[in-house]
Design an enzyme around this catalytic site. Structure first.
Site, mmCIF file in Angstrom:
data_model
loop_
_atom_site.group_PDB
_atom_site.id
_atom_site.type_symbol
_atom_site.label_atom_id
_atom_site.label_comp_id
_atom_site.label_asym_id
_atom_site.label_seq_id
_atom_site.Cartn_x
_atom_site.Cartn_y
_atom_site.Cartn_z
ATOM 1 N N GLU A 122 -9.905 16.218 -10.288
ATOM 2 C CA GLU A 122 -10.098 15.253 -9.198
ATOM 3 C C GLU A 122 -10.736 13.980 -9.773
ATOM 4 O O GLU A 122 -11.666 14.079 -10.576
ATOM 5 C CB GLU A 122 -11.012 15.831 -8.117
ATOM 6 C CG GLU A 122 -11.063 14.955 -6.877
ATOM 7 C CD GLU A 122 -11.980 15.507 -5.790
ATOM 8 O OE1 GLU A 122 -11.642 15.360 -4.614
ATOM 9 O OE2 GLU A 122 -13.040 16.064 -6.130
ATOM 10 N N ALA A 255 -20.218 19.743 -8.437
ATOM 11 C CA ALA A 255 -19.322 20.893 -8.368
ATOM 12 C C ALA A 255 -17.961 20.395 -7.909
ATOM 13 O O ALA A 255 -17.822 19.273 -7.425
ATOM 14 C CB ALA A 255 -19.863 21.949 -7.410
ATOM 15 N N MET A 256 -16.928 21.234 -8.046
ATOM 16 C CA MET A 256 -15.565 20.840 -7.698
ATOM 17 C C MET A 256 -14.835 22.024 -7.084
ATOM 18 O O MET A 256 -14.826 23.121 -7.644
ATOM 19 C CB MET A 256 -14.847 20.344 -8.960
ATOM 20 C CG MET A 256 -13.383 20.031 -8.744
ATOM 21 S SD MET A 256 -13.143 18.781 -7.454
ATOM 22 C CE MET A 256 -11.509 19.201 -6.896
ATOM 23 N N GLU A 257 -14.175 21.775 -5.931
ATOM 24 C CA GLU A 257 -13.668 22.838 -5.070
ATOM 25 C C GLU A 257 -12.299 23.367 -5.449
ATOM 26 O O GLU A 257 -11.524 23.809 -4.588
ATOM 27 C CB GLU A 257 -13.609 22.323 -3.624
ATOM 28 C CG GLU A 257 -12.570 21.223 -3.357
ATOM 29 C CD GLU A 257 -13.088 19.802 -3.493
ATOM 30 O OE1 GLU A 257 -12.446 18.872 -2.967
ATOM 31 O OE2 GLU A 257 -14.142 19.616 -4.127
ATOM 32 N N ASN A 258 -11.927 23.375 -6.736
ATOM 33 C CA ASN A 258 -10.620 23.901 -7.142
ATOM 34 C C ASN A 258 -10.345 25.210 -6.401
ATOM 35 O O ASN A 258 -11.203 26.085 -6.318
ATOM 36 C CB ASN A 258 -10.597 24.159 -8.647
ATOM 37 C CG ASN A 258 -11.201 23.024 -9.440
ATOM 38 O OD1 ASN A 258 -10.730 21.911 -9.402
ATOM 39 N ND2 ASN A 258 -12.287 23.318 -10.148
ATOM 40 N N GLU A 291 -18.756 23.814 -1.433
ATOM 41 C CA GLU A 291 -17.484 23.995 -2.141
ATOM 42 C C GLU A 291 -16.619 25.059 -1.472
ATOM 43 O O GLU A 291 -15.383 24.938 -1.438
ATOM 44 C CB GLU A 291 -17.736 24.356 -3.616
ATOM 45 C CG GLU A 291 -18.563 23.350 -4.389
ATOM 46 C CD GLU A 291 -18.055 21.913 -4.277
ATOM 47 O OE1 GLU A 291 -16.829 21.717 -4.194
ATOM 48 O OE2 GLU A 291 -18.893 20.989 -4.276
ATOM 49 N N HIS A 294 -14.687 23.875 1.480
ATOM 50 C CA HIS A 294 -13.476 23.164 1.065
ATOM 51 C C HIS A 294 -12.276 24.093 0.885
ATOM 52 O O HIS A 294 -11.133 23.620 0.881
ATOM 53 C CB HIS A 294 -13.705 22.495 -0.298
ATOM 54 C CG HIS A 294 -14.334 21.143 -0.234
ATOM 55 N ND1 HIS A 294 -13.877 20.133 0.570
ATOM 56 C CD2 HIS A 294 -15.381 20.618 -0.939
ATOM 57 C CE1 HIS A 294 -14.613 19.046 0.374
ATOM 58 N NE2 HIS A 294 -15.537 19.314 -0.535
ATOM 59 N N GLU A 313 -14.759 15.572 2.382
ATOM 60 C CA GLU A 313 -16.152 15.624 1.957
ATOM 61 C C GLU A 313 -17.141 15.608 3.116
ATOM 62 O O GLU A 313 -18.149 16.312 3.086
ATOM 63 C CB GLU A 313 -16.440 14.478 0.986
ATOM 64 C CG GLU A 313 -15.631 14.546 -0.296
ATOM 65 C CD GLU A 313 -15.834 15.833 -1.093
ATOM 66 O OE1 GLU A 313 -16.774 16.604 -0.795
ATOM 67 O OE2 GLU A 313 -15.035 16.087 -2.004
#
Length: 845
Positions: A122, A255-258, A291, A294, A313
Site C-alpha cells: 500500500e 501496521a498494514m491490513e493485508n 487492522e 479492515h 481508515e
C-alpha cells in the site's frame, strides 16, 4: 484538484493472476513471471510496473512489443485483439531497503545478523513486486508461487494457506477476489503461536526468534477475540481460512491490513507480559483491532479509488475502539479516543489549507500524502462516531450487513455506505455527513445571552490566518438543554429565554455533551462563569472538553493563555486520567512563552511543581498492585511534570531507582522506566552511561525499552553527546530508518540539541529523501519540525529551506500548512508572552 487521469482498469480488467517469484536474498534480487488473465476493453492497454526490468511480454506464446514508461510507472502494450486475453510478463528486479515492495528486515539473534523478508504494497508498491493493474478497483484472484534461497528452519506465510511445495517452490491457495495492494508474504526463521476462533478461523501471531515466545500471546488473545466480535457485530463471517499477524523488524507504518496476513511494527504487536505499561497494552490492542476491522471494511469491500481512503481508515479507526470497548470494557478505551484522536483532529483541522476527509487525488506521490493521520484517521473517525450516535447501533449493524452483502469482493464509495445506513435508519445520513467530509475545517459554535435570549451561531474556526468562505455544517449539538435542536444547519439559532431555561434545567448550559461532535464551543462570560462555578460537578469528559476548547480558542486568538493559567490549579487534583491529559497539554503549551534558562522558565517550573506536587505525593513512583487504571495512566503526566519542575524529591527518587536497577535497566517497571532514564541522562549523565544505553538500544529486541532509551538519550544537555547522537542518524545498524523520526524529533525538541538536529536535516535532506522518500511517513518529518518551532528566526529558516520544495509532489500541502502553523505560533508568542508570564508569576504567589 489533480488532473483526472485515465485509470488503467478502464482499458484492461484482470480477473486472475498467476504470480511466480524467485527471490535471492544473497544477491538482493528477484525474478519472476506475472501471468494475467483479463478482459481487454481496448487494444491499447497499460500495466503498472515500477523499478522492474521487463524482459518479455507474451500473448498466446507470441512476443508482444511494449513501451516502458517510468513516469507513469507502466508498460504500454498494443494487443492484436480485445476481449479475454492471457498475458505472460517476465521480469526481474532488485530487493531494496526502502521498506516498500518486497524488502528485507534486519535483526540479530545472539549477535548473529539475520534477515526476514516481508512486503508492503500500500498504496502503489505492488507494481514494484510484479506487473499488475495496481488500482483498488482492479480486483482479481491470485495464485502465488514463491521460491527463495531457503535454508533449514525457515518457513513462509502468505494471504492464503500453503497447499504444496514442489522443487523448492511454495504454492499458495487461490485468493478471494482482492486488490493488489493487499497481497502479502513473509519468510525467514519464524516462530508462532496459534489458536482457533469459535467459528473455526485459525489465528496466528508470527515473529522472529529474537523475541521470547511469550511476547506473542497478548496479541493472539486480542486478535482471536476481535475477530469473534467483528463476526457478530458485522453479522458477516470472516471470509478467509486464517488470520496471520506478522511482526516485521523493519516496517515504516504502524501496521498494514493485508488480507489474511496483517503486518506490524514489532512495537505494535509484541509485548512482554511481565513488564509492559497499561498504556502500551491499550495501544497494541487498538492497533490489532484496527487492522482486523479492515478485513471486512477495506479488504472484503474496498474503496473504489484512493479519494475514498477515509472509507477504509476512518471506519477502522472508529471500530478499533468499538471492538476493544466490547472485549475489554474495564479499560474505558473511549477515553483514549478523547485524549488522542479528538485533539489531533481538532488541532490539524483548524489550519487553513488542510485537506478534506474526502479528497480528489491521482498522482502516486499525492496518494501517499493523503494518509494524514489527523484527518483521514482521526477526524474521519469522529465523523463516524457522530453518525453512530445519530443512527444508533441497531441501525448501524443492519446497515453494515446490507453494505457487506451488496459489495463483498467488490468496491464501494462513501455514497454506498450512507445509502445503506440511511435505508437502515430512515435518516438522510449522507446529507448530514457530506457537510463534514466534503469540506475542510470545522466550526466554533458561539453561545451567547443576547437581550436575555440564548443564541447560537456557527463560523469556521482557524488557528492562524484563514479565509472565511462562509462554510456551514450540519452540527449535532448534543446539548444538555432539551430546547436545543438535535442538528444546527443554519448560521445562527435563538433557543429561548436563558433565565427560564437555566431555571428549568437547574444546571449550566453545555453543548457537545460527550465531546463526540467535531466542533468547539465559545461561551460568553455569563455562560462560562456559570460553568466554572459548577466545574466540580462536571463529568471527566466535560472537564477535558472545557480545557481542550479553551486551549484551541487561545491558539485561535479567541481567548488568551493568560486567562487559562489561573484556571489550571482547579483541575490539578483530579484523579481522572483524561482530565490530567488535557491539563498537562495546556501546561506544556506554556513552555513556548518562556526563554530557556531564564527567570521566566524558573517561574514556569515552579508552576509545574504547584500543579503536580500533591499528585506526586499521592501516586509516588512505584505502581501499586491494586491501583486504578486512571492512576496508572495519570502517573506519567505527574512524573513528567515533576521532573520538568526540577522537584528535588522527584529527581532524588528517580536517581535511587536507577541505582537500584542499574544492572538490569530493562527490568525497571515499564510504567516509569522512561522517566528514570531521562532523569539520569539529564541530571547525572556521563559518557559511560550514554554508551551503555546506546549499546542496550542496539542489543535489545524489546521495542518499549528501545523507545525509552531514545527518549532518554535525546534529552542529554551535553553538546558532545548530542553530536555523537546526530552522527548515528544515518547508521542503520544503530538507528533503523523506521525509528529515525523519533530520534530526530527528540533532539530537535531538546533546546540544547535543536540546532544540531536542524542543521542535520537541512544538510542531509537528500539522504533522507533517498532513504525514506518513497514512504507515506516522509512528509511527517516536516510536520514534526512545525510542531516545535516557535521563534521568528526559526520561521525564517524554515521558509528559506522548505519554500523551494513546495512544488515537490506529496509535500506541497504539508509545507504550506506548516509555514502557517509556525507563523501563527510565532505571532501568538510575540503578542502574549508578557501577559502569560505575568499570569504564571501571579499563579505561584
Amino acid at each position: 484538484m489533480a488532473e483526472q487521469l485515465t485509470h488503467f482498469y478502464e482499458k484492461f480488467q484482470p480477473t486472475h493472476y498467476n504470480i511466480y517469484l524467485d527471490i535471492n536474498r544473497q544477491g538482493k534480487q528477484f525474478s519472476g513471471t506475472s501471468t494475467i488473465i483479463g478482459d481487454a476493453k481496448s487494444q491499447s492497454i497499460s500495466i503498472h510496473q515500477k523499478f522492474l526490468d521487463i524482459q518479455s511480454v507474451q500473448l498466446d506464446g507470441q512476443d508482444l512489443s511494449f513501451t516502458k514508461d517510468d513516469k507513469q510507472e507502466a508498460i504500454h502494450i498494443n494487443l492484436p485483439k480485445t476481449g479475454e486475453v492471457k498475458l505472460v510478463i517476465a521480469f526481474q528486479a532488485k530487493l531494496t531497503d526502502t521498506m516498500m515492495g518486497i524488502y528485507p528486515s534486519y535483526y540479530e539473534v545472539d549477535g548473529v545478523k539475520k534477515q526476514l523478508i516481508g512486503t508492503q504494497f500500500e498504496t502503489t508498491a505492488a507494481r514494484q513486486a510484479f506487473p499488475c493493474v495496481d488500482e483498488p478497483e482492479a480486483k482479481a484472484t491470485f495464485d502465488l508461487a514463491i521460491k527463495f534461497d531457503e535454508h533449514e528452519g525457515e518457513s513462509i506465510i502468505s494471504n492464503m494457506p500453503e497447499v504444496r511445495t514442489e522443487n523448492g517452490v511454495h504454492y499458495f491457495d487461490t485468493t478471494m477476489r482482492m486488490s493488489t495492494y493487499l497481497i502479502a508474504f513473509g519468510f525467514g526463521e519464524l516462530q508462532s503461536v496459534k489458536t482457533t476462533t469459535k467459528s473455526g478461523v485459525e489465528v496466528g501471531v508470527f515473529s522472529t526468534k529474537a523475541h521470547q515466545q511469550s511476547e506473542l500471546n497478548f496479541a493472539l488473545d486480542i486478535a482471536k477475540r476481535s475477530i469473534e466480535f467483528y463476526e457478530d457485530f458485522y453479522q458477516t463471517p470472516y471470509p478467509l481460512p486464517h488470520s496471520w499477524q506478522l511482526a516485521l523488524p523493519d516496517f515504516s507504518a504502524g501496521a498494514m491490513e493485508n488480507w489474511g496476513l496483517v503486518t506490524y511494527r514489532e512495537a505494535y504487536l509484541l509485548l512482554d507480559p511481565e513488564n509492559t505499561s497499561f498504556e502500551m497494552k491499550q495501544l497494541v490492542a487498538t492497533v490489532i483491532a484496527h487492522e482486523l476491522a479492515h478485513q471486512w471494511f477495506g479488504d472484503l469491500v474496498t474503496m473504489k479509488w484512493w479519494d475514498d481512503l477515509w472509507l477504509n481508515e476512518s471506519f477502522a479507526n472508529m471500530m478499533e475502539y468499538v471492538a476493544i470497548d466490547a472485549i475489554e470494557p474495564d479499560w474505558h478505551i473511549w477515553e483514549v479516543f478523547q485524549t488522542s484522536e479528538a485533539p489531533a483532529a481538532l488541532q490539524r483541522d483548524a489550519t487553513d489549507g488542510v485537506q478534506s476527509v474526502h479528497v480528489q487525488v491521482e498522482d502516486p506521490a499525492e496518494i501517499d500524502s493523503i494518509f494524514d493521520s489527523a484527518i483521514v484517521y482521526a477526524k474521519g473517525a469522529r465523523m463516524l462516531v457522530m453518525a453512530r450516535a445519530l443512527v444508533g447501533d441497531d441501525a448501524l449493524r443492519k446497515g453494515l450487513k446490507a453494505y457487506f452483502d451488496a459489495h463483498k469482493f467488490h468496491n464501494a464509495t462513501g455514497a454506498d455506505l450512507w445509502s445503506a445506513l440511511g435505508d437502515a435508519s430512515g435518516m438522510d445520513v449522507g446529507a448530514i455527513m457530506n457537510s463534514w467530509l466534503e469540506q475542510p475545517g470545522y466550526p466554533v459554535v458561539t453561545a451567547k445571552v443576547v437581550d436575555g435570549q440564548l443564541t447560537l451561531s456557527q463560523q469556521q474556526f482557524f488557528i492562524g490566518k484563514g479565509q472565511d468562505v462562509d462554510r456551514k455544517w450540519q452540527i449535532p449539538l448534543n446539548s444538555n438543554y432539551e430546547a436545543v435542536p438535535e442538528i444546527m444547519a443554519d448560521q445562527s439559532l435563538t433557543i429561548g429565554d436563558y433565565a427560564e431555561l437555566r431555571n428549568k434545567t437547574g444546571k449550566p448550559f453545555f453543548l457537545n455533551v460527550g465531546n463526540s461532535s467535531h466542533f468547539i464551543v465559545q461561551y460568553d462570560e455569563t455562560l462560562m462563569k456559570d460553568i466554572l462555578d459548577h466545574v466540580a460537578s462536571l463529568d471527566s469528559i466535560s472537564q477535558l472538553q472545557l480545557l481542550q476548547d479553551l486551549r484551541l480558542l487561545a491558539d485561535g486568538r479567541k481567548n488568551s493563555y493568560a486567562n487559562i493559567v489561573p484556571l489550571l490549579p482547579t483541575f490539578s487534583e483530579s484523579q481522572s486520567n483524561i482530565v490530567n491529559a488535557a491539563l498537562y497539554r495546556v501546561a506544556s503549551n506554556l513552555q513556548k512563552f518562556v526563554t530557556p534558562k531564564s527567570d521566566e522558565e524558573t517561574a514556569l517550573k515552579a508552576f509545574f511543581d504547584k500543579l503536580s506536587a500533591s499528585q506526586l505525593a499521592r501516586l509516588g513512583w512505584q505502581p501499586k498492585a491494586d491501583e486504578s487504571n486512571d492512576d496508572q495512566l495519570t502517573r506519567p503526566y505527574i512524573l513528567s511534570a515533576a521532573l520538568y519542575a526540577e522537584n528535588a524529591d522527584a529527581i532524588a527518587s528517580a536517581h535511587t531507582l536507577f541505582n537500584q536497577n542499574k544492572e538490569n535497566l530493562a527490568g525497571l517497571s515499564a510504567d516509569i522506566r522512561v522517566f528514570v532514564l531521562k532523569n539520569e541522562v539529564k541530571n547525572f549523565g556521563s559518557d559511560a552511561l550514554f554508551n551503555q544505553l546506546l549499546a542496550d538500544y542496539r542489543k535489545t529486541a524489546d521495542a518499549s525499552y528501545k523507545q525509552d532509551i531514545c527518549a532518554a538519550l535525546t534529552s542529554t544537555t551535553d553538546a558532545n553527546l548530542i553530536a555523537k547522537l546526530v552522527s548515528k542518524f544515518e547508521d542503520a545498524d544503530t538507528i533503523k530508518p523506521q525509528d529515525l523520526r523519533a530520534w530526530f524529533r527528540g533532539v530537535l525538541a531538546n533546546n540544547d540539541g535543536q540546532q544540531a538536529a536542524w542543521d542535520w536535516i537541512r544538510n542531509d535532506w537528500q539522504w533522507l529523501e533517498d532513504t525514506v522518500g518513497g514512504d507515506m511517513e516522509f512528509a511527517t518529518y516536516i510536520t514534526v519540525i512545525a510542531g516545535i518551532f516557535h521563534t521568528q528566526q526559526r520561521l525564517d529558516e524554515f521558509k528559506a529551506f522548505f519554500e523551494p520544495k513546495i512544488p515537490t509532489p506529496g509535500l506541497t500541502r504539508e509545507i504550506k500548512m506548516d509555514i502557517s502553523v509556525i507563523d501563527s505560533r510565532v505571532s501568538l508568542v510575540q503578542d502574549e508572552k508578557a501577559d502569560v508570564n505575568a499570569a504564571i508569576s501571579q499563579a505561584i504567589k
